[in-house]
Every structure is written in C-alpha cells, then in structure tokens.
Design an enzyme around this catalytic site. Sequence first.
Site, PDB file in Angstrom:
ATOM      1  N   ARG B 251       0.845  -1.192   0.000  1.00 45.56           N
ATOM      2  CA  ARG B 251       0.000   0.000   0.000  1.00 45.56           C
ATOM      3  C   ARG B 251       0.878   1.239   0.000  1.00 45.56           C
ATOM      4  O   ARG B 251       1.892   1.274   0.706  1.00 45.56           O
ATOM      5  CB  ARG B 251      -0.901   0.032   1.240  1.00 45.56           C
ATOM      6  CG  ARG B 251      -2.092  -0.901   1.166  1.00 45.56           C
ATOM      7  CD  ARG B 251      -3.087  -0.485   0.074  1.00 45.56           C
ATOM      8  NE  ARG B 251      -4.175  -1.441  -0.029  1.00 45.56           N
ATOM      9  CZ  ARG B 251      -4.132  -2.534  -0.769  1.00 45.56           C
ATOM     10  NH1 ARG B 251      -3.077  -2.829  -1.485  1.00 45.56           N
ATOM     11  NH2 ARG B 251      -5.184  -3.347  -0.802  1.00 45.56           N
ATOM     12  N   GLU B 280      -2.750   7.556  -5.232  1.00 48.31           N
ATOM     13  CA  GLU B 280      -3.026   6.977  -6.549  1.00 48.31           C
ATOM     14  C   GLU B 280      -4.473   7.226  -6.954  1.00 48.31           C
ATOM     15  O   GLU B 280      -5.346   7.285  -6.094  1.00 48.31           O
ATOM     16  CB  GLU B 280      -2.701   5.484  -6.532  1.00 48.31           C
ATOM     17  CG  GLU B 280      -3.487   4.684  -5.521  1.00 48.31           C
ATOM     18  CD  GLU B 280      -2.949   3.261  -5.373  1.00 48.31           C
ATOM     19  OE1 GLU B 280      -1.729   3.077  -5.355  1.00 48.31           O
ATOM     20  OE2 GLU B 280      -3.790   2.359  -5.265  1.00 48.31           O
ATOM     21  N   HIS B 298      -0.960  -0.027  -9.796  1.00 52.77           N
ATOM     22  CA  HIS B 298      -1.651  -0.851  -8.799  1.00 52.77           C
ATOM     23  C   HIS B 298      -2.273  -2.094  -9.443  1.00 52.77           C
ATOM     24  O   HIS B 298      -3.454  -2.381  -9.235  1.00 52.77           O
ATOM     25  CB  HIS B 298      -2.726  -0.034  -8.068  1.00 52.77           C
ATOM     26  CG  HIS B 298      -3.123  -0.651  -6.754  1.00 52.77           C
ATOM     27  ND1 HIS B 298      -3.488   0.067  -5.648  1.00 52.77           N
ATOM     28  CD2 HIS B 298      -3.195  -1.951  -6.363  1.00 52.77           C
ATOM     29  CE1 HIS B 298      -3.793  -0.741  -4.652  1.00 52.77           C
ATOM     30  NE2 HIS B 298      -3.619  -1.984  -5.066  1.00 52.77           N
TER      31      HIS B 298
END
Lengths: 375, 375
Positions: B251, B280, B298
């Site tokens: 993360r 993000e 991601h």
Amino acid sequence: MAVAAENQSQPPQNDLPYVLILKPPAAFSIFGDHFFHSPKFQFLKAFESPLPLSQFLLTHAQSVQAILTSASGSVTADTIRLLPHLGLVVTTSQGINHIDCSECRRRGIAVAGAGTIFSTDCADSAVGLLLDVLRKVSAANRYVKQGLWSSQGNYPLGNKLGGKQVGIVGLGSIGTEVAKRLEAFSCSISYNSRSKKPSVPYTFYPNVVELAVHCDALIICCALTDETHHLIGKEVLSALGKDGVIINIARGPIIDEKELVQCLIKREIRGAGLDVFEHEPDVPVELLALDNVVMSPHNAVCTTESLEELRKTVVGNFEAFFSNEPLLTPVPLDDLPHLSARKQQKVQCFITINMAFLGLQKVDRFSGKGNGSIS
Amino acid sequence: MAVAAENQSQPPQNDLPYVLILKPPAAFSIFGDHFFHSPKFQFLKAFESPLPLSQFLLTHAQSVQAILTSASGSVTADTIRLLPHLGLVVTTSQGINHIDCSECRRRGIAVAGAGTIFSTDCADSAVGLLLDVLRKVSAANRYVKQGLWSSQGNYPLGNKLGGKQVGIVGLGSIGTEVAKRLEAFSCSISYNSRSKKPSVPYTFYPNVVELAVHCDALIICCALTDETHHLIGKEVLSALGKDGVIINIARGPIIDEKELVQCLIKREIRGAGLDVFEHEPDVPVELLALDNVVMSPHNAVCTTESLEELRKTVVGNFEAFFSNEPLLTPVPLDDLPHLSARKQQKVQCFITINMAFLGLQKVDRFSGKGNGSIS
C-alpha cells in the site's frame, strides 16, 4: 628478460612474467590495463605493436608464458607453436571454441575460462523479460510515466507466469539456470536440446516445433551454429500460437527476424522479449511502437558485479599459474572431443560469451556463426 | 419464496436460492452479473434497490441464505443479525477483516475467501519490479525503442540480483512467495514481521531500520495499519543506503512518499519499483522522469488468469454450500483471535486484496487504513 627495441609498446623492464594479449578483451579496451592489473605479472600487448603478429611473436617467443584472450580473439595452433614456454591460456569468455584446445592438450598447456560467471545474469534477464512481457511491466510503466493512469484509468491486466508451460531451447548452463528460477514460479519446464539429458527431470522434445506446440513461452538459450541459424521461423512461431511468448537472450540470427516481426505485428503470438537481434545494434523499426515487445540492448549477459567477478577470476587464474597453485576455473581439456580446429568452431559444449555489450559490437559482430555464441 | 414488489431489482421468480449482494465486488461491476453466474443460485442486489438497506434486509430477511462481498463491502454484526437463514459469507478478497467474524462464529455462519489466489501474482510482480530496477529493463527498453542504441552505443550495465540481501517487510503469504522466488535467484532473505516465525529459515529483524541496514533491497509486503503507516521514512531509506532498492506492492501510505521522492531525486537510494502510491492514481510528478524508478498502476495483485480463478472459487463456494458439499476455501474462524468488530479492522492474519485495479479506485480508495490492506 630483454624485450626487443622495435616494440613500441615496450613493457616495463622488470622481472614480472609476461602475459601476451593478441587482441584486447572488451573489458581491457574499456577500462584499460589496470582492469586486470596484478603485482604478479605484466602484459605484453601485441595489438599495440607495429610489427606483423608473426614477427612480434618470434621476437617475444621466449618471454611469453601465458595468453589473455576473449571470445573474439582466436588462439590458433600456429600461434601456440611459436611460443615454446606457453603454459596457460585464459579467456574472458565462458566458451573456448576460439582456442585450439587440441594443440593446448598436446602441448600440456592449461586453459581457463570465465566459468559460469555470466550464466546467472543471462538467466535473470530471461526471467525478467518473460515477466515483463507477461505482466506488461515496461508498457504499464510507460503508461504511468505518461500520466495516463489518472486520466484514462486502469491499464489492461497482464498474464500470470505461474502454471505456464515454458520451453527452453538449449539446456546448457544458462538454460538450466532459467529452469531453476522458473520452477520457483511454478512453471512447467520442457526443453529441446541436441540430445535428451538423462539427469534432467524436464520433458524433452527432440523437435523445436513439437516443443513450441506444448509451450506458452519459448526461451532461446542455445548456441548460434549452422544448425540453429533461423531455427525459430514461421513454423515454430505458428506452433507457439497466439498466446505464446518468445524470449531470446542467445543470438539474434537464431530467430528469423522478419517472420517474428510479422507475427508480432499481426498478433499471431502474444509478445516477445528480445535482448539480441539479427543486425544489432539496428532493431527492426516495426518493433519500436509495439507494446507487446520488450527489448534490451544485448546486455542480458553481464552486470557490474559479474564484470568484477570476471576481473577477479582472470587475475586469480594468472596469479595461481605463476605461483604454481591450482587454477580457479580450469577447463578440463581431456573431456573435450578430439576435433579439428575447424570443427572446434562448432563445439557447443561450452558457452561463449560475446562481450559485444561492452562496446565491441562492430568488431565482434558476426565474426562467424559458430563464434561468440551461447549454447 | 416471494420477493417484495417494491424491490425495483426484483429477481426472477424461480426456486433458486438467494445470494445477497450489499455492494457489488469490482469484478461484478465490471463484467456484470454473468461473471459469477451459476445455474444453482441467483443474486439479490441490495445496491440496486431504492430502499434503505435496513428496510431492504427486513423485506428479504427470510430469503437470504448467503452473501457475496468484497474487501470494500463490510458485513457487520447488525446486517448478520437481520438475516436468520444466513449460512455463508463469501468474499472476493483474501482478507476477511471487513466481515464480523465473531458474529459469524457465534451464529455458525461459514466464511470463505479468495484463498491465496492473488499472492503469487503479487509476488511475481515484486520480483519483476526488482529485476527491472536492478537490470534496468524498462529503462533499457525505452533506450532501444527511442533508437538510441545504434546512435549512442551501449546502455550502462545493470546490477546482479544473485547474492543480494533482500529484506521482506511482512512475511505473510505474499512475502513468503516472494522469498521462495528470490531463493531461486540465490538471494539471501531476511524479514521483519510483528513476531519471529519459528518455522522460517530466514533471518528475523524486529526493527525495520535494522533490516534495512542489512539489506540491498527492501520489499514491502505488509498490511497498511496505524502501525505501518509511513513505516518506511527517512530513517529506513537512509539505512537502506545509496545502493539500496525499494519495492512496494503493498500500500502506498506505508512509505512516506515525500521522503522517498527526495531520496530518489538525490540518488540517496539506487532505485524503486512502485505498484502503489499515497494518492493513486496520482503519482508524484518528480518520479515521471527518473530512469531509476519503475512504476505500475496498482496491478501487481491480479492477472486475467487469477481473476478467472477467483470466479471459479467464488461460484464453487456457493455451489458447494447449496449442495451441502465442503467449501473450496473456508476460513477457519475458530483460529481467529476473539476480537471486537472494531479491532478486527486491524487483524493482519489475512490478506485483503484491494480490487481497486479493476476500476474502483475512487470507491475503495482509503476507505480506512485497516481496510483493503495486504499483510
């Protein structure tokens, strides 16, 4: 030990033994003499002399006890015969097919190579390229760096490496290292090689087309020889199929590049990871815009760490020789088949590392299909 | 089994048992109902109803036998108490900290998750990013694609992966898969975790700074919790040092991004491979031009293959439940510590997969530090 006055590159007048260099290894050219420096020997550089080689060798015949060479510098029987005190040939390459090993064996001259220093870097690159193509690493990186993630949303998902059937063409030391790594990713390994290897647990296919039929990815690790030139053509690529990926960290001409380009453009295969090309450093322009192609500039073979390891190995072999200690990476000449010098050009038992990545492409490039090849 | 007429998303009137969906999993939203289609059950979609949730649940209380949820859809004790016939909760995530497992255990309701479907993709990505940063794969690919190889010569050598000391922050199922892969590359593995794992052969460091001091690369695989928020800051990055590489597939907020950006700009660390970011899909603009930074949007967590595996697992769990067969991926609730619903948000025993990569960033993003995290 006097050295003739006509040698412009006259070495220092000291008592250190001489190591002859006929043609400088790439690392020598780039980093200079000090790269292989040792207090225990000195270099005699034939390539800096204005004399014809034979005359240079005759002049220094009594001085030379060892030779340093590379994959692009042949050590022929004629050269060896001119050097009565020659006891060792060290090559910066893993392969020794540029050295007349029959003559060395006959004369009792030891040969030492780079061992398997470069195999792991090559194998790492192969896995890196395969992961990159399957998981779209470079393409997604480009997408993010162009600022498209926030404006255009997510990038298409990639494909899983685990569970893939990976076929290795040429299960030498590099191919074996590739297999070892891919087993940790839960890939199924099969291979094609000149013959089935009894101690290997992977499925053997005597035919590359048959291997491709059974694979999701093909990794080319074989030598470039007359037999493997354009080994990967339309038939193999069609057998690999539209979900197939091809990785080449061996030599460009093993793949029929025109056919590969067409297959990639038409998406007849999924993608390619290419470290080598038929006319490198020129790369087919059609590949430049394709997101399913990842390319590296023939640098799979080496890292700064392995180059340092090479330095230590080369220097260590000479120092051991001049101290009457065992060599670090001797090549067991007795195990070699009795081949003529001509036929030795095709020996695939060892891996010859093309040091082209260090700046000698134009010298080394295509010096012969059987030379500078990976097996 | 009648369904109230006020339900605008009234399901077909058949005898198939009902699976309640409170909030659609990402895969459901993107691929539609048919993604999890089965002839053995049908969905009851609370999120399509105009009714308040409590009223919807009261209306359908007698019908619901199972729930489908995802990491971003909480299943609270209050919800569970409204459903007297609930027997199963299936989540598309690996983690279950969004489900009140105490209430499930008390009621004898089974819970099934995604198992470790996504761990291998995540681990593959971590290794791919590490290889890319060390061997300059993306950067060299860009160099070749820009046509610079033939005009400007070779690209700088990269660094070897073999022999590197790799520190894994968070040795859960992803971290363990990363370690397994890197062992095949002859890396030395050490780790930091909440506690030493007795069955693990790797060196344990109770402190991340100490881990970083002893490592060439740090791979972040831990959960995002209050404790791990900005765990990787200036002190850890300085300890990692100028030859160090950092990889984050966990993360974004685990790393203090401002500090990381400064370290990368000043080359106080060698490079970074980043799949996740603090804000993000916005990425620090300073990173866009850096060759020593490889970024992915991601998507480390998933591939088309693992998404298909998820589909089969979710459908298979429901079908097994409605056929009185054993579940495919049951979560052993008896092993869970007795935690309150509040504290369960911080349970790190399982991995929760944020499905943001499938297009729900704005929904899922930062729904809570303890939610949607990887441990």
